[in-house]
Design a protein around this motif. Structure first.
Motif, PDB file in Angstrom:
ATOM      1  N   LYS A   3       9.625 -32.163  28.148  1.00 41.99           N
ATOM      2  CA  LYS A   3       9.053 -31.722  26.881  1.00 41.99           C
ATOM      3  C   LYS A   3       8.223 -32.862  26.278  1.00 41.99           C
ATOM      4  O   LYS A   3       8.635 -34.017  26.322  1.00 41.99           O
ATOM      5  CB  LYS A   3      10.182 -31.324  25.931  1.00 41.99           C
ATOM      6  CG  LYS A   3       9.699 -30.590  24.721  1.00 41.99           C
ATOM      7  CD  LYS A   3      10.853 -29.919  23.999  1.00 41.99           C
ATOM      8  CE  LYS A   3      10.300 -29.032  22.915  1.00 41.99           C
ATOM      9  NZ  LYS A   3      11.285 -28.133  22.377  1.00 41.99           N
ATOM     10  N   GLU A  26       4.309 -25.715  18.475  1.00 40.20           N
ATOM     11  CA  GLU A  26       3.852 -26.427  19.671  1.00 40.20           C
ATOM     12  C   GLU A  26       5.085 -26.671  20.536  1.00 40.20           C
ATOM     13  O   GLU A  26       6.181 -26.830  20.031  1.00 40.20           O
ATOM     14  CB  GLU A  26       3.204 -27.766  19.293  1.00 40.20           C
ATOM     15  CG  GLU A  26       2.013 -27.638  18.356  1.00 40.20           C
ATOM     16  CD  GLU A  26       0.872 -26.818  18.936  1.00 40.20           C
ATOM     17  OE1 GLU A  26       0.627 -26.896  20.141  1.00 40.20           O
ATOM     18  OE2 GLU A  26       0.226 -26.099  18.163  1.00 40.20           O
ATOM     19  N   ASP A  27       4.898 -26.708  21.822  1.00 37.53           N
ATOM     20  CA  ASP A  27       6.025 -26.953  22.715  1.00 37.53           C
ATOM     21  C   ASP A  27       6.235 -28.459  22.833  1.00 37.53           C
ATOM     22  O   ASP A  27       5.908 -29.072  23.845  1.00 37.53           O
ATOM     23  CB  ASP A  27       5.756 -26.333  24.088  1.00 37.53           C
ATOM     24  CG  ASP A  27       6.952 -26.477  25.007  1.00 37.53           C
ATOM     25  OD1 ASP A  27       8.091 -26.507  24.498  1.00 37.53           O
ATOM     26  OD2 ASP A  27       6.748 -26.581  26.230  1.00 37.53           O
ATOM     27  N   ALA A 125       1.040 -29.661  29.111  1.00 35.90           N
ATOM     28  CA  ALA A 125       2.063 -28.617  29.136  1.00 35.90           C
ATOM     29  C   ALA A 125       1.770 -27.578  30.210  1.00 35.90           C
ATOM     30  O   ALA A 125       2.620 -26.780  30.555  1.00 35.90           O
ATOM     31  CB  ALA A 125       2.161 -27.957  27.767  1.00 35.90           C
TER      32      ALA A 125
END
Length: 126
Positions: A3, A26-27, A125
């Motif tokens: 992450k 948002e990741d 990502a």
């Protein structure tokens, strides 16, 4: 896939919480630091993917912290975005000389943060 992490350094809890809220979709893990010393301690052990940094903070201010970050080899290449109310040309010039990617002026727009996250770390990502 690891992450992504974003460090938000601002002495205002309101601003830190607002930025965290903006970036909640948002990741990425968003970590907050309330002052330069706290941020420095975090950065000695961690390498975030992106840093949002305020300039006017008590104690170790953002400009001094930025100089310290630039000395830390493991943080080379980490994008730093300044979030500030200061618009003085000489300070902005010094920030640019220290290699900051962008300067966002307060009050800011949520769209600015999402755009910058996508610009600097969004591609990781995928």
């Amino acid at each position: 896939m690891m992450k992504r992490s974003i460090l938000v350094i601002d002495d205002s809890p309101l601003v830190r919480d607002l930025i965290k809220q903006i970036l909640s979709r948002e990741d990425a893990e968003v970590v907050g630091a309330s002052n330069g010393a706290e941020a420095l301690a975090f950065l000695k052990k961690n390498k975030p993917d992106l840093i949002f940094l305020d300039i006017m903070m008590p104690g170790l201010d953002g400009l001094s912290l930025l100089r310290e970050i630039r000395k830390m080899g493991h943080l080379k290449g980490v994008p730093i975005v300044i979030v500030t109310a200061i618009a003085e040309k000489d300070i902005i010039g010094e920030l640019k000389a220290l290699g900051v990617e962008e300067v966002i002026f307060k009050p800011f727009s949520p769209v600015q943060f999402r755009t910058l996250v996508n610009k600097y770390i969004g591609k990781q990502a995928e």
